[in-house]
Scaffold this active site. Sequence first.
Site, short mmCIF file in Angstrom:
data_model
loop_
_atom_site.label_atom_id
_atom_site.label_comp_id
_atom_site.label_asym_id
_atom_site.label_seq_id
_atom_site.Cartn_x
_atom_site.Cartn_y
_atom_site.Cartn_z
N THR A 133 0.82 -1.21 0.00
CA THR A 133 0.00 0.00 0.00
C THR A 133 0.86 1.26 0.00
O THR A 133 1.90 1.32 0.65
CB THR A 133 -0.92 0.00 1.23
N ILE A 191 2.10 0.14 6.73
CA ILE A 191 2.87 -1.09 6.66
C ILE A 191 3.08 -1.63 8.07
O ILE A 191 3.84 -1.08 8.87
CB ILE A 191 4.21 -0.86 5.94
N GLU A 239 -6.77 -5.26 3.49
CA GLU A 239 -6.89 -6.48 2.67
C GLU A 239 -8.18 -6.45 1.82
O GLU A 239 -8.81 -7.47 1.57
CB GLU A 239 -6.86 -7.76 3.51
#
Length: 386
Positions: A134, A165, A365
């Site tokens: 991301t 992260i 996700e």
Amino acid sequence: MTDSTDLLDIDSLLSTEELALRDRVRTFVDTEIKPHIARWYDTAYFPLEIVPQMAGLGLLGMHLEGYGCPGRSAVEYGLAALELEAGDSGLRTFVSVQGSLAMSAIHKHGSEEQKNEWLPRMAAGTAIGCFGLTEPTAGSDPGNMLTYARRDGDDWVINGSKRWIGLASVAQVAVIWAMTDDGVRGFVVPTDTPGFKATPIVQKLSMRASIQCDVELTDVRLPGSAMLPKAKGLRGPFECLNEARYGIIWGAMGAARDSYEAALGYARGRLQFDKPLAGYQLTQEKLVNMALEINKGTLLALQIGRLKDAGRLQKHQISVGKLNNCREAIAICREARTILGGNGITLDYSPLRHANNLESVRTYEGTDEVHLLILGQHITGIPAFR
């Protein structure tokens, strides 16, 4: 599940080995996480000290085979995820980032050298991994990532930024996805490489007992052997994301179950107008609706787990589970909080903490919208992402 939750004798669908593993993880959560989680959440503290215990229980890279990994089944991994998230989403997320993302990337796509170097240490908890996909401007659309890796002789040089992260500031290794002249590729990046910088994101209202970071990559130079040789294009990271999404399907039901049990216990003991809250029809309706959705969600997770173990799981089925169970779990946690009244906004009780965490779980996700569109395409045959 406890008797008050398991209305359908779901435990009878589990093997002796599955129940034994579930119970070991539940005991660990009850003794090592639940007594401390309110303080950890309040102080935004991630307890690195319990990582060796998680490794000792075989929770790191749990579903992976070889290289020191436990090699347990998908259902066993799911049951562990459910119990961990009954403690806190942040602690289940650690296991997911370590095993389903970072370790899976190396296990699925890495060279033998990369596997042998990192997987045994990661399974033992002596090395922590993170997964950098991301970006600040590329969340649901990672194909538009700006992080770029260019060749410089035999080396690779990476520049770019990543956001949200997990574990990056405490990790020893990062799996970084970057655009190249040959499309998206993955790289194994030791975090002590010059130019790698991870900064924890603070002032969060969710996932406070875990670590998420901004990552800056400034002229990070790596040898040619750092590339994951078997991952080309977005299929590489997406295969890892599906592993993480699978764990979420189970984990969300753990947060829901713990919230339900907290509300049920409170309702039985709290007297209002001379009788327990649990004796009122409106309270019973709330509790019944919660229990029904927990049973349905757990059966859904179990079916998906059995399909995964049989090698028959399809991608859209993961979206069914992730969308449904996150959506229902957050509704259950919020409803449980209403039974607790004003006391429910304190960290003395778990439902609002779980609900806040699930705001993140529901988003990462793949958001609800992404999974809706995946299922919409499966049902109609027409992609509607743009």
